[in-house]
Design a protein around this motif. Structure first.
Motif, PDB file in Angstrom:
ATOM      1  N   SER A  17       0.829  -1.208   0.000  1.00 15.06           N
ATOM      2  CA  SER A  17       0.000   0.000   0.000  1.00 15.06           C
ATOM      3  C   SER A  17       0.866   1.262   0.000  1.00 15.06           C
ATOM      4  N   ARG A  18       1.904   1.263   0.801  1.00 13.58           N
ATOM      5  CA  ARG A  18       2.810   2.428   0.845  1.00 13.58           C
ATOM      6  C   ARG A  18       3.514   2.632  -0.487  1.00 13.58           C
ATOM      7  N   LEU A  19       3.863   1.545  -1.143  1.00 12.00           N
ATOM      8  CA  LEU A  19       4.492   1.636  -2.457  1.00 12.00           C
ATOM      9  C   LEU A  19       3.529   2.262  -3.468  1.00 12.00           C
ATOM     10  N   VAL A  20       2.279   1.852  -3.418  1.00  9.65           N
ATOM     11  CA  VAL A  20       1.264   2.428  -4.318  1.00  9.65           C
ATOM     12  C   VAL A  20       1.088   3.905  -4.014  1.00  9.65           C
ATOM     13  N   TYR A  21       0.937   4.268  -2.730  1.00 11.30           N
ATOM     14  CA  TYR A  21       0.781   5.677  -2.356  1.00 11.30           C
ATOM     15  C   TYR A  21       1.968   6.507  -2.835  1.00 11.30           C
ATOM     16  N   LYS A  22       3.151   5.949  -2.750  1.00 17.33           N
ATOM     17  CA  LYS A  22       4.350   6.676  -3.167  1.00 17.33           C
ATOM     18  C   LYS A  22       4.353   6.923  -4.680  1.00 17.33           C
ATOM     19  N   ARG A  23       3.887   5.945  -5.446  1.00 18.56           N
ATOM     20  CA  ARG A  23       3.941   6.049  -6.906  1.00 18.56           C
ATOM     21  C   ARG A  23       2.702   6.671  -7.540  1.00 18.56           C
ATOM     22  N   ALA A  24       1.573   6.630  -6.846  1.00 17.86           N
ATOM     23  CA  ALA A  24       0.316   7.145  -7.408  1.00 17.86           C
ATOM     24  C   ALA A  24       0.191   8.636  -7.096  1.00 17.86           C
ATOM     25  N   THR A  25       1.079   9.404  -7.671  1.00 20.39           N
ATOM     26  CA  THR A  25       1.091  10.839  -7.411  1.00 20.39           C
ATOM     27  C   THR A  25       0.048  11.548  -8.269  1.00 20.39           C
ATOM     28  N   GLU A  26      -0.187  12.790  -7.931  1.00 19.58           N
ATOM     29  CA  GLU A  26      -1.129  13.607  -8.701  1.00 19.58           C
ATOM     30  C   GLU A  26      -0.643  13.776 -10.138  1.00 19.58           C
ATOM     31  N   ASP A  27       0.682  13.850 -10.314  1.00 22.29           N
ATOM     32  CA  ASP A  27       1.231  13.945 -11.675  1.00 22.29           C
ATOM     33  C   ASP A  27       0.906  12.703 -12.494  1.00 22.29           C
ATOM     34  N   VAL A  28       0.919  11.554 -11.871  1.00 20.50           N
ATOM     35  CA  VAL A  28       0.647  10.292 -12.566  1.00 20.50           C
ATOM     36  C   VAL A  28      -0.849  10.113 -12.820  1.00 20.50           C
ATOM     37  N   LEU A  29      -1.670  10.345 -11.793  1.00 18.53           N
ATOM     38  CA  LEU A  29      -3.113  10.075 -11.881  1.00 18.53           C
ATOM     39  C   LEU A  29      -3.931  11.234 -12.442  1.00 18.53           C
ATOM     40  N   GLY A  30      -3.393  12.428 -12.345  1.00 16.66           N
ATOM     41  CA  GLY A  30      -4.178  13.595 -12.722  1.00 16.66           C
ATOM     42  C   GLY A  30      -5.062  14.071 -11.582  1.00 16.66           C
ATOM     43  N   MET A  31      -4.947  13.434 -10.453  1.00 16.66           N
ATOM     44  CA  MET A  31      -5.676  13.786  -9.229  1.00 16.66           C
ATOM     45  C   MET A  31      -4.986  13.069  -8.077  1.00 16.66           C
ATOM     46  N   ALA A 103      -7.576   8.393 -14.817  1.00  7.58           N
ATOM     47  CA  ALA A 103      -6.803   7.920 -13.660  1.00  7.58           C
ATOM     48  C   ALA A 103      -6.736   6.397 -13.641  1.00  7.58           C
ATOM     49  N   GLU A 104      -7.813   5.726 -14.068  1.00  9.01           N
ATOM     50  CA  GLU A 104      -7.802   4.261 -14.125  1.00  9.01           C
ATOM     51  C   GLU A 104      -6.748   3.748 -15.095  1.00  9.01           C
ATOM     52  N   ARG A 105      -6.616   4.405 -16.232  1.00 11.65           N
ATOM     53  CA  ARG A 105      -5.574   3.999 -17.191  1.00 11.65           C
ATOM     54  C   ARG A 105      -4.191   4.144 -16.564  1.00 11.65           C
ATOM     55  N   ALA A 106      -3.994   5.232 -15.826  1.00 12.54           N
ATOM     56  CA  ALA A 106      -2.719   5.435 -15.139  1.00 12.54           C
ATOM     57  C   ALA A 106      -2.521   4.372 -14.062  1.00 12.54           C
ATOM     58  N   MET A 107      -3.597   4.011 -13.366  1.00 12.99           N
ATOM     59  CA  MET A 107      -3.496   2.987 -12.320  1.00 12.99           C
ATOM     60  C   MET A 107      -3.163   1.621 -12.912  1.00 12.99           C
ATOM     61  N   GLU A 108      -3.656   1.325 -14.105  1.00 12.47           N
ATOM     62  CA  GLU A 108      -3.315   0.052 -14.756  1.00 12.47           C
ATOM     63  C   GLU A 108      -1.815  -0.020 -15.006  1.00 12.47           C
ATOM     64  N   SER A 109      -1.246   1.080 -15.473  1.00 14.95           N
ATOM     65  CA  SER A 109       0.198   1.133 -15.698  1.00 14.95           C
ATOM     66  C   SER A 109       0.952   1.000 -14.375  1.00 14.95           C
ATOM     67  N   GLU A 111      -0.172  -0.483 -11.717  1.00 16.84           N
ATOM     68  CA  GLU A 111      -0.338  -1.866 -11.270  1.00 16.84           C
ATOM     69  C   GLU A 111       0.677  -2.771 -11.960  1.00 16.84           C
ATOM     70  N   ASP A 112       0.895  -2.556 -13.258  1.00 14.49           N
ATOM     71  CA  ASP A 112       1.906  -3.334 -13.968  1.00 14.49           C
ATOM     72  C   ASP A 112       3.270  -3.147 -13.325  1.00 14.49           C
ATOM     73  N   ASP A 113       3.540  -1.927 -12.906  1.00 13.18           N
ATOM     74  CA  ASP A 113       4.810  -1.597 -12.259  1.00 13.18           C
ATOM     75  C   ASP A 113       4.940  -2.281 -10.904  1.00 13.18           C
ATOM     76  N   ALA A 117       6.038  -8.554 -10.824  1.00 14.07           N
ATOM     77  CA  ALA A 117       6.600  -9.875 -10.551  1.00 14.07           C
ATOM     78  C   ALA A 117       5.540 -10.977 -10.637  1.00 14.07           C
ATOM     79  N   LEU A 118       4.250 -10.583 -10.718  1.00 12.45           N
ATOM     80  CA  LEU A 118       3.162 -11.560 -10.793  1.00 12.45           C
ATOM     81  C   LEU A 118       2.673 -11.668 -12.229  1.00 12.45           C
ATOM     82  N   ASP A 119       2.370 -12.896 -12.652  1.00 16.05           N
ATOM     83  CA  ASP A 119       1.798 -13.049 -13.997  1.00 16.05           C
ATOM     84  C   ASP A 119       0.297 -12.742 -13.934  1.00 16.05           C
ATOM     85  N   VAL A 120      -0.353 -12.732 -15.077  1.00 18.43           N
ATOM     86  CA  VAL A 120      -1.769 -12.367 -15.163  1.00 18.43           C
ATOM     87  C   VAL A 120      -2.634 -13.250 -14.268  1.00 18.43           C
ATOM     88  N   GLY A 121      -2.400 -14.541 -14.279  1.00 18.38           N
ATOM     89  CA  GLY A 121      -3.179 -15.460 -13.443  1.00 18.38           C
ATOM     90  C   GLY A 121      -2.988 -15.187 -11.962  1.00 18.38           C
TER      91      GLY A 121
END
Length: 142
Positions: A17-31, A103-109, A111-113, A117-121
């Motif tokens: 969760s902290r990793l997501v908070y660190k990377r999900a900035t306003e610049d990335v999400l647009g909010m 923002a969802e499109r940014a979150m998908e990217s 999430e990939d980041d 290390a996890l595959d789709v399944g």
């Protein structure tokens, strides 16, 4: 040779969760991430302001501040409930829906980041397990 125990699931979820908070900035999400989470909670349709606060585990004052910001951005609107004038109904606007989709499109990217290390399944299994864990909390909607 001694091996130290692995951290528990909650510790790992907190770190993730902290990793997501660190990377999900306003610049990335647009909010801000909290704004995105708020809009996500309105995805299914309008909700009472009180229900939204409960679902997000926010105290009413912080929830009002968040909604004030979202309303000033044009992402939500609040109306008095015609059945109970003491209640406000919160509804996402078309601009809010458009911003949330971006923002969802940014979150998908993101999430990939974060989950690279996890595959789709494995990601599907993780999502399913998290949905199940959250289903036990009546005030949350996955």
């Amino acid at each position: 040779m001694s091996t130290s125990p692995s951290p528990g699931s909650i510790v790992l979820l907190t770190r993730l969760s902290r990793l997501v908070y660190k990377r999900a900035t306003e610049d990335v999400l647009g909010m801000r991430l909290k704004a995105y989470v708020t809009l996500s909670n309105l995805r299914e349709g309008p909700r009472s302001q009180q229900d939204l606060c409960i679902a997000m585990h926010l105290d009413p004052n912080n929830c009002v501040l968040m909604l004030n910001d979202l309303e000033s951005e044009g992402y939500v609107e609040r109306r008095r409930d015609p059945a109970d004038r003491r209640r406000h109904i919160v509804k996402m606007t078309p601009a809010g829906h458009k911003a949330m989709l971006a923002a969802e499109r940014a979150m998908e990217s993101l999430e990939d980041d974060v989950l690279g290390a996890l595959d789709v399944g494995e990601r599907e299994v993780l999502r399913s397990l998290l949905d199940r864990a959250l289903a036990a909390e009546p005030s949350l909607t996955p």
